[in-house]
Write a protein that holds these residues in place. Structure first.
Motif, mmCIF file in Angstrom:
data_model
loop_
_atom_site.group_PDB
_atom_site.id
_atom_site.type_symbol
_atom_site.label_atom_id
_atom_site.label_comp_id
_atom_site.label_asym_id
_atom_site.label_seq_id
_atom_site.Cartn_x
_atom_site.Cartn_y
_atom_site.Cartn_z
ATOM 1 N N ALA A 135 0.839 -1.201 0.000
ATOM 2 C CA ALA A 135 0.000 0.000 0.000
ATOM 3 C C ALA A 135 0.874 1.252 0.000
ATOM 4 O O ALA A 135 0.581 2.225 -0.709
ATOM 5 C CB ALA A 135 -0.924 -0.007 1.215
ATOM 6 N N ASP A 136 1.960 1.222 0.770
ATOM 7 C CA ASP A 136 2.875 2.363 0.815
ATOM 8 C C ASP A 136 3.600 2.553 -0.506
ATOM 9 O O ASP A 136 3.857 3.679 -0.938
ATOM 10 C CB ASP A 136 3.900 2.170 1.936
ATOM 11 N N LEU A 137 3.953 1.435 -1.137
ATOM 12 C CA LEU A 137 4.656 1.521 -2.418
ATOM 13 C C LEU A 137 3.781 2.208 -3.461
ATOM 14 O O LEU A 137 4.253 3.085 -4.205
ATOM 15 C CB LEU A 137 5.067 0.125 -2.886
ATOM 16 N N GLN A 138 2.508 1.832 -3.497
ATOM 17 C CA GLN A 138 1.578 2.477 -4.426
ATOM 18 C C GLN A 138 1.485 3.968 -4.146
ATOM 19 O O GLN A 138 1.521 4.798 -5.056
ATOM 20 C CB GLN A 138 0.189 1.842 -4.306
ATOM 21 N N SER A 139 1.371 4.319 -2.869
ATOM 22 C CA SER A 139 1.262 5.721 -2.470
ATOM 23 C C SER A 139 2.534 6.495 -2.796
ATOM 24 O O SER A 139 2.489 7.606 -3.340
ATOM 25 C CB SER A 139 0.967 5.814 -0.972
ATOM 26 N N LEU A 164 14.282 12.298 -1.454
ATOM 27 C CA LEU A 164 13.932 11.292 -0.443
ATOM 28 C C LEU A 164 13.145 10.149 -1.068
ATOM 29 O O LEU A 164 13.406 8.968 -0.788
ATOM 30 C CB LEU A 164 13.117 11.944 0.682
ATOM 31 N N LEU A 165 12.209 10.472 -1.932
ATOM 32 C CA LEU A 165 11.386 9.436 -2.576
ATOM 33 C C LEU A 165 12.223 8.547 -3.494
ATOM 34 O O LEU A 165 11.912 7.364 -3.671
ATOM 35 C CB LEU A 165 10.251 10.084 -3.365
ATOM 36 N N GLU A 166 13.295 9.084 -4.073
ATOM 37 C CA GLU A 166 14.173 8.280 -4.932
ATOM 38 C C GLU A 166 14.842 7.159 -4.143
ATOM 39 O O GLU A 166 15.168 6.107 -4.703
ATOM 40 C CB GLU A 166 15.244 9.180 -5.569
ATOM 41 N N ARG A 167 15.037 7.375 -2.851
ATOM 42 C CA ARG A 167 15.589 6.333 -1.978
ATOM 43 C C ARG A 167 14.496 5.476 -1.375
ATOM 44 O O ARG A 167 14.676 4.281 -1.131
ATOM 45 C CB ARG A 167 16.421 6.971 -0.860
ATOM 46 N N LEU A 168 13.346 6.081 -1.104
ATOM 47 C CA LEU A 168 12.265 5.383 -0.416
ATOM 48 C C LEU A 168 11.582 4.338 -1.293
ATOM 49 O O LEU A 168 11.319 3.213 -0.846
ATOM 50 C CB LEU A 168 11.227 6.398 0.075
ATOM 51 N N VAL A 169 11.318 4.674 -2.562
ATOM 52 C CA VAL A 169 10.590 3.747 -3.440
ATOM 53 C C VAL A 169 11.339 2.423 -3.610
ATOM 54 O O VAL A 169 10.740 1.335 -3.438
ATOM 55 C CB VAL A 169 10.285 4.408 -4.801
ATOM 56 N N PRO A 170 12.647 2.412 -3.907
ATOM 57 C CA PRO A 170 13.358 1.131 -3.994
ATOM 58 C C PRO A 170 13.382 0.379 -2.663
ATOM 59 O O PRO A 170 13.343 -0.859 -2.639
ATOM 60 C CB PRO A 170 14.779 1.546 -4.410
ATOM 61 N N HIS A 171 13.459 1.125 -1.569
ATOM 62 C CA HIS A 171 13.461 0.517 -0.232
ATOM 63 C C HIS A 171 12.160 -0.258 -0.004
ATOM 64 O O HIS A 171 12.181 -1.415 0.436
ATOM 65 C CB HIS A 171 13.616 1.625 0.813
ATOM 66 N N LEU A 172 11.039 0.372 -0.336
ATOM 67 C CA LEU A 172 9.733 -0.290 -0.200
ATOM 68 C C LEU A 172 9.613 -1.442 -1.190
ATOM 69 O O LEU A 172 9.036 -2.496 -0.882
ATOM 70 C CB LEU A 172 8.605 0.717 -0.427
ATOM 71 N N PRO A 177 9.920 -1.958 5.417
ATOM 72 C CA PRO A 177 9.061 -0.868 5.886
ATOM 73 C C PRO A 177 9.791 0.468 5.877
ATOM 74 O O PRO A 177 11.015 0.528 6.043
ATOM 75 C CB PRO A 177 8.697 -1.295 7.310
ATOM 76 N N ALA A 178 9.041 1.532 5.704
ATOM 77 C CA ALA A 178 9.629 2.873 5.622
ATOM 78 C C ALA A 178 10.392 3.233 6.887
ATOM 79 O O ALA A 178 11.375 3.975 6.833
ATOM 80 C CB ALA A 178 8.533 3.900 5.356
ATOM 81 N N VAL A 179 9.944 2.715 8.040
ATOM 82 C CA VAL A 179 10.570 3.083 9.317
ATOM 83 C C VAL A 179 12.028 2.638 9.406
ATOM 84 O O VAL A 179 12.801 3.172 10.194
ATOM 85 C CB VAL A 179 9.752 2.504 10.494
ATOM 86 N N THR A 180 12.440 1.672 8.574
ATOM 87 C CA THR A 180 13.814 1.176 8.625
ATOM 88 C C THR A 180 14.737 1.891 7.633
ATOM 89 O O THR A 180 15.928 1.568 7.569
ATOM 90 C CB THR A 180 13.869 -0.343 8.356
ATOM 91 N N LEU A 181 14.224 2.847 6.870
ATOM 92 C CA LEU A 181 15.076 3.621 5.973
ATOM 93 C C LEU A 181 15.875 4.631 6.787
ATOM 94 O O LEU A 181 15.319 5.384 7.587
ATOM 95 C CB LEU A 181 14.222 4.352 4.932
ATOM 96 N N ALA A 182 17.176 4.650 6.604
ATOM 97 C CA ALA A 182 18.041 5.599 7.328
ATOM 98 C C ALA A 182 17.790 7.011 6.802
ATOM 99 O O ALA A 182 17.956 7.268 5.607
ATOM 100 C CB ALA A 182 19.505 5.215 7.153
ATOM 101 N N VAL A 183 17.359 7.899 7.686
ATOM 102 C CA VAL A 183 17.041 9.274 7.283
ATOM 103 C C VAL A 183 17.628 10.262 8.293
ATOM 104 O O VAL A 183 17.890 9.917 9.437
ATOM 105 C CB VAL A 183 15.511 9.503 7.183
ATOM 106 N N THR A 184 17.810 11.488 7.849
ATOM 107 C CA THR A 184 18.241 12.558 8.738
ATOM 108 C C THR A 184 17.017 13.080 9.498
ATOM 109 O O THR A 184 15.878 12.703 9.200
ATOM 110 C CB THR A 184 18.852 13.713 7.937
ATOM 111 N N GLU A 185 17.247 13.946 10.492
ATOM 112 C CA GLU A 185 16.135 14.531 11.242
ATOM 113 C C GLU A 185 15.208 15.304 10.312
ATOM 114 O O GLU A 185 13.986 15.241 10.434
ATOM 115 C CB GLU A 185 16.660 15.456 12.343
ATOM 116 N N GLU A 186 15.788 16.041 9.381
ATOM 117 C CA GLU A 186 14.980 16.808 8.425
ATOM 118 C C GLU A 186 14.158 15.885 7.546
ATOM 119 O O GLU A 186 12.981 16.140 7.276
ATOM 120 C CB GLU A 186 15.890 17.673 7.552
#
Length: 366
Positions: A135-139, A164-172, A177-186
């Motif tokens: 569902a997240d991947l579709q979104s 950010l989405l360029e890294r998130l879409v392949p991760h999903l 899950p999105a929560v395991t993607l390494a991200v900065t505070e911003e």
């Protein structure tokens, strides 16, 4: 009030646990009773052993605990991300909560049919996680397409979101899950704007048989704990929903005696509630006087004026100072006068970050 949504496959004990949560807290909290807002939403008090000692020091009879909401979310089946079963309702409800308590069946019982034919908690977890990730991947893909068009116009926010989405879409797409993607505070702040299901924190509640309760679990719960830590950066706890439902019908003294007979130190429901409270990034500070002792909920990282605003919005705008003593220091002193004499009370200003267990008296302007 922040919400924790209870999710799980059919016949894992999800609704039994919700009933135990709500009825138990109703039985124990005369001053903050369980309140049904909707048929599947309940306000539940947060167990806190610090309230009674504070009540004795304040010489009051009134205790008001902190509270959070639990939501019993519709059951899930494979294919929910495509609308199978109650999938659309499930996904809509889970999108609205702030964190997830994922109930996993870790007990064998021939009389309780498993909808997938056998007990395999890791497989069950993957069923739900797969649907949420899909569902997240579709979104995310949809948002990516729209945001890329804005980025071409040199919109700075869109450019940052695209990165950010360029890294998130392949991760999903890898099933993570999105929560395991390494991200900065911003980026973490930016991620919240994507409203993703798998960006929410999760606590896995392992529902075991009565025989496994005293041992603290079984081989299934050990596997869940290890998997949750490695793959989802999540915690887990062990509960027996059936026992908790029985405990909810007893008086506190009877419930304690029953647990002792089972060789169990404390209620799994209490552990779960505290776990959900921490999962939401919440903590409690206290006010203590002759009128009442009360636990106030705040988000970790809030400063003194914001915490004053939890009591009344005017207090935040008119904040002057906060008189603060830690719970441990107050209890060690034995009373307010002794804590003052020992120099444990402090006057804190607008930049003070409140800590869990602070006992506070706010000074505000007219």
């Amino acid at each position: 009030m922040l919400q924790a949504g209870i999710v799980g496959l059919p016949n894992v004990g999800k609704s039994t646990l919700f009933n135990a949560l709500t009825r138990t807290r109703k039985a124990e909290a005369a001053n903050y009773p369980f309140c049904t807002i909707e048929p599947n939403v309940g306000v539940v008090e947060v167990p806190d052993d610090r309230l009674e000692p504070l009540r004795a020091i304040a010489k009051t009879q009134v205790i008001i605990p902190a509270a959070i909401e639990f939501v019993d979310i519709a059951g899930l089946v494979a294919g929910a991300s495509k609308g199978e079963g109650l999938g659309n309702q499930f996904l809509a409800n889970i999108r609205e909560v702030d964190a997830i308590v994922h109930v996993v069946r870790c007990f064998e019982d021939e009389d309780v049919i498993h909808n997938m034919g056998s007990v395999d908690p890791l497989r069950d977890i993957e069923v739900i996680n797969t649907e949420l990730v899909l569902a997240d991947l579709q979104s995310a893909e949809s948002q990516f397409d729209k945001t890329r068009r804005k980025a071409k116009g040199q919109d700075k926010e869109a450019v940052a979101n695209v990165a950010l989405l360029e890294r998130l879409v392949p991760h999903l797409n890898d099933g993570k899950p999105a929560v395991t993607l390494a991200v900065t505070e911003e980026e973490a702040v930016r991620m919240k704007g994507f409203a993703l299901l798998t960006s929410k924190k999760v606590l896995y509640a392992c529902n075991v048989a009565e025989a496994d309760l005293a041992a603290g679990g079984n081989e299934h719960t050990e596997k869940v704990a290890a998997w949750a830590a490695e793959h989802h950066e999540a915690g887990s706890c062990v509960i027996c929903a059936r026992i908790e439902e029985e405990l909810s019908e007893l008086e506190p003294a009877e419930a304690a005696e029953y647990l002792a007979e089972l060789g169990v130190k404390g209620s799994g429901v209490s552990t779960l509630i505290r776990g959900a409270y921490q999962l939401l990034g919440l903590a409690s500070y206290f006010t203590a006087g002759e009128k009442e002792v009360r636990a106030w909920t705040f988000k970790l990282g809030m400063k003194a004026p914001q915490c004053a605003g939890v009591i009344h919005t005017d207090f935040e705008h008119k904040f002057i100072k906060a008189e603060v003593v830690s719970y441990d220091d107050l209890i060690a002193a034995g009373n307010v006068a002794a804590a003052r004499d020992a120099g444990k009370y402090r006057l804190e200003g607008k930049e003070y970050l409140f800590k869990d267990g602070d006992v506070a008296l706010f000074k505000v302007g007219a």
